[in-house]
Design an enzyme around this catalytic site. Structure first.
Site, mmCIF file in Angstrom:
data_model
loop_
_atom_site.group_PDB
_atom_site.id
_atom_site.type_symbol
_atom_site.label_atom_id
_atom_site.label_comp_id
_atom_site.label_asym_id
_atom_site.label_seq_id
_atom_site.Cartn_x
_atom_site.Cartn_y
_atom_site.Cartn_z
ATOM 1 C CG ASP A 20 -1.959 1.139 1.159
ATOM 2 O OD1 ASP A 20 -1.724 2.135 0.440
ATOM 3 O OD2 ASP A 20 -2.995 1.024 1.845
ATOM 4 C CG HIS A 135 -5.624 12.722 10.781
ATOM 5 N ND1 HIS A 135 -5.834 14.041 10.454
ATOM 6 C CD2 HIS A 135 -4.349 12.435 10.390
ATOM 7 C CE1 HIS A 135 -4.732 14.544 9.898
ATOM 8 N NE2 HIS A 135 -3.823 13.591 9.852
ATOM 9 C CG HIS A 174 -1.725 15.815 6.697
ATOM 10 N ND1 HIS A 174 -0.503 15.228 6.930
ATOM 11 C CD2 HIS A 174 -1.947 15.711 5.367
ATOM 12 C CE1 HIS A 174 -0.010 14.781 5.793
ATOM 13 N NE2 HIS A 174 -0.860 15.069 4.832
ATOM 14 C CE1 TYR A 291 3.438 9.230 9.108
ATOM 15 C CE2 TYR A 291 2.774 11.428 8.420
ATOM 16 C CZ TYR A 291 2.552 10.288 9.172
ATOM 17 O OH TYR A 291 1.458 10.212 9.996
#
Length: 740
Positions: A20, A135, A174, A291
């Site tokens: 993924d 999130h 984000h 990341y």
């Protein structure tokens, strides 16, 4: 009291079990690389290491539904195929048989950190955790997040410790929509998030991530979103957002902070230190996203160094915000102004209209993966390597704070990590500086004045210049008196110690009649001894010497007078606002932007005759000024105001808790700090020459150089900076553009 680091090796167990590309970047290496960096720099060894423990299901239930918790519990028994099918029901999520255990550890680490900080076991700390949480929603995993770690910690702080005002600062790239949803109608939690938005075309593609999403019901105004609508935002943009949006609101409302990270590494040290001024320094930081492994590890190291009290490295690049950043800041201020007095201007400048042009093309990916990440990797790695070379420029000095006092301060009880400096510059050198104006030679029509230990000369060749020399003669004659000469020697000694890297900052008491002369000598001494950019913040009746060169090496900011004037690019004068709220807004909207634009390597803060500041105001100013200067601040205190009466926090509270500055700072009757700050016992005092004891002198407050926090008076007392002050100074200082 110190800094906690909460971690558990088991949080590395969860990993992606199938292909993924979107999810592969959330890997165990995010923790291992970061921890290795902390160890290599010796930072882990300086922290109190706490082993994370699992949050109970009851604690998870503070935020999440019991059905959702049960669903996650069941993943422990699922096979790979079943886990992949379940993961596909959520946006950007993968599950592993160890996910439930890891996620409970991540949430539990936040609870342990909150308990450690709020019980006084540590002053601040970092929870190094995965999976992230901001999130995650009440009944849904989202964006790599399983349990909402920060929201659970905030609820825990409210219920177990009785906190009524909590600030959550989310600086991940984000938007943390999960935190926003949980607290959007709760006026006891202020949620601030800056995030990449690009007019709704960056993940999570939500309309409620824009600036006009301000909360619901009683929580209106307690959600503050700052959307970035273009890429490439730099240090100047982040600093502008802090100074012109977050900090003004935070000083109105907050007592406690939690945050996440995603920005340039050295900028995190500055942002963390600015936040430490709030809530008595009670900062609980939790890892969320990040990341790019090297960037993440460097950013975490910068934050931990700041929590430990190390000087912040200089910010790189020009301190001029992008036009798009200014649009976003103005949009946020406009949306929030009805709810926050600190964001209202007396003479509002035109609000920049947000761009109506959204980027064309497909929606941007959740994270910079694939080719986008590879394209950016090379310049990012080069920038980080350059940064690492710079980080060694300002090593941590062996002495953090040194205090030089005359007999007036003999009753002051100093904390163990503060040095009572008894040293002084050599007597001959001190005497030479005291009478340097008298050394003007007599050579006919040309007179040369040499400042001792200075490598350049001043030429005096006209009657006007001779008159100037006589003015200096009168000015510095006051330094010939024994008390003034002794104080000057201590000032020079502290100044040399700061410039030589032997101490981070210092505080010196000086006789009132010699305040202007001592400051004059200190400025010239600093410039002659290696300071490349010296910022002098002079509060009170302390005029800038008229013959001080305007060569770009010194910026003089006067806080006094009746009106704002820009006498030159390097000489700024602003009146002292009459209220504490006005003073805070003056510092955040004018003084700090000037400081960051100038980027000093030394700050002289002088509290002269009739300066008008109350002790905690002076301490707050010193605490904020130390951040852009890498902690290199020398405070000169006029001894006539050296013993201002004020409530004392006691020697232990002064160094381990929130100080109690009395009624003027907090806006509670009798000076009570409100329900979130416990009362402290009286303690540290100063004894003057007559034997009178006065609680918590100016010097004691200045020793709170990194721990002053609290509320300002109620909103009706907030005094915005006059718009003309900003307009007068903004043409020469790009850092003031957000308000001009």
């Amino acid at each position: 009291m110190g800094t906690a680091l909460v971690y558990h090796e088991d949080m590395k167990e969860a990993r992606l079990l199938w292909e993924d590309p979107e999810c592969e970047i959330e890997s165990p290496e995010r923790l291992t690389t970061t921890l290795e960096c902390l160890q290599q720099r010796g930072l882990e060894q300086r922290c109190l290491r706490l082993t994370a423990q699992e949050a109970s299901e009851a604690e998870l239930g503070l935020v999440h539904s019991s059905e959702y918790v049960a669903l996650l519990r069941g993943t422990q028994a699922l096979g790979t195929g079943e886990l992949q099918v379940l993961s596909g029901q959520y946006d950007a999520i993968y599950f592993h048989p160890s996910t439930f255990h890891c996620a409970r550890l991540a949430a539990g680490a936040g609870l342990q950190l909150v308990d450690a900080v709020l019980t006084g076991a540590v002053h601040n700390g970092l929870a190094l955790v995965r999976p992230p949480g901001h999130h995650s929603q009440r009944a849904a995993a989202n964006g790599f997040c399983v349990f909402n770690n920060v929201a659970i910690a905030a609820k825990h702080a409210q219920q177990k410790h009785g906190l009524h005002r909590i600030l959550i600062v989310d600086w991940d790239v984000h938007h943390g929509q999960g935190v926003q949803y949980i607290f959007e109608d709760d006026p006891s939690v202020l949620y601030f998030s800056w995030h990449r938005y690009e007019h709704g075309r960056f993940w999570p593609y939500l309309r409620e991530s824009d600036a006009d999403a301000v909360g619901q019901g009683q929580g209106r105004g307690f959600t503050v979103n700052l959307p970035w609508n273009q890429v490439g935002m730099g240090n100047a943009d982040y600093m502008a957002a802090f100074l012109h949006v977050l900090l003004p609101v935070a000083f109105e409302v907050t007592l406690w902070f939690q945050g996440q990270m995603q920005a340039t590494p050295e900028c995190f040290a500055h942002l963390t230190q600015l936040l430490q001024v709030l809530a008595g320094g009670r900062v609980c930081a939790m890892l969320e996203g990040g990341y790019h492994l090297e960037s993440l590890s460097q950013s975490v190291c910068m934050m931990v160094q700041a929590l430990l009290g190390d000087p912040a490295p200089p910010l790189s690049g020009p301190m001029e915000p992008h036009h798009s950043a200014l649009e976003s800041i103005q949009s946020v201020r406009a949306a929030q102004a009805p709810h926050w007095t600190s964001l209202q201007q007396q003479s509002p400048a035109p609000i920049l209209s947000p761009s109506t042009h959204s980027p064309e093309g497909r929606p941007l990916s959740l994270l910079p993966g694939g080719s986008e990440l590879k394209t950016a990797a090379a310049p990012a790695a080069a920038a980080l390597s350059s940064l690492l070379d710079q980080l060694c420029l300002w090593p941590t000095p062996p002495v953090r704070t040194a205090v030089a006092l005359t007999s007036l301060g003999t009753g002051l009880v100093l904390p163990p990590d503060v040095l009572h400096e008894e040293g002084s510059a050599p007597q001959e050198e001190t005497q030479a500086w005291a009478r340097w104006a008298e050394w003007a030679g007599e050579s006919g029509g040309a007179v040369f004045t040499m400042c001792p230990c200075v490598t350049h000369l001043w030429s005096v060749s006209s009657r006007g210049h001779v008159s100037l020399w006589f003015a200096h003669h009168r000015l510095h004659k006051v330094l010939a008196k024994d008390e003034a000469l002794t104080a000057l020697g201590k000032v020079l000694y502290l100044l040399d110690g700061i410039l030589d890297g032997q101490m981070s900052n210092g505080i010196a008491a000086i006789p009132a009649p010699a305040a202007a002369a001592t400051l004059d000598v200190a400025v010239r001494r600093g410039l002659s001894q290696g300071a490349q950019r010296l910022l002098c913040v002079a509060v009170g009746q302390l005029d800038r010497p008229s013959d001080l060169a305007e060569d770009g090496r010194n910026l003089w900011v006067n806080i006094r007078g009746k009106e704002a004037t820009a006498l030159s690019m390097f000489h700024v004068s602003v009146p002292l606002p009459e209220t504490t709220g006005g003073f805070l807004n003056c510092v955040l909207a004018l003084v700090l932007p000037l400081a960051y634009g100038f980027q000093p390597d030394l700050v002289l803060l002088a509290l002269g005759p009739a300066h008008g500041l109350q002790d905690p105001q002076a301490a707050l100013l010193a605490a904020l000024l130390r951040v852009p200067a890498g902690s290199r601040v020398l405070a000169l205190v006029d001894v006539r105001v050296h013993t201002t009466a004020c409530r004392s926090p006691g020697p232990d509270a002064a160094w381990g808790g929130t100080p109690q500055p009395g009624p003027f700072l907090y806006g509670f009757p009798g000076g009570h700090a409100g329900p979130d700050v416990p009362e402290r016992a009286a303690g540290a005092t100063v004894e003057d020459a007559a034997g009178d004891r006065s609680r918590l002198s100016t010097v004691t407050w200045l020793l709170e150089i990194s721990r002053v926090g609290g509320f300002i008076p109620p909103k009706q007392h907030y005094e915005p900076v006059p718009q003309e002050s900003i307009v007068k100074h903004s043409p020469a200082h790009h850092c003031l553009r957000p308000l001009s």
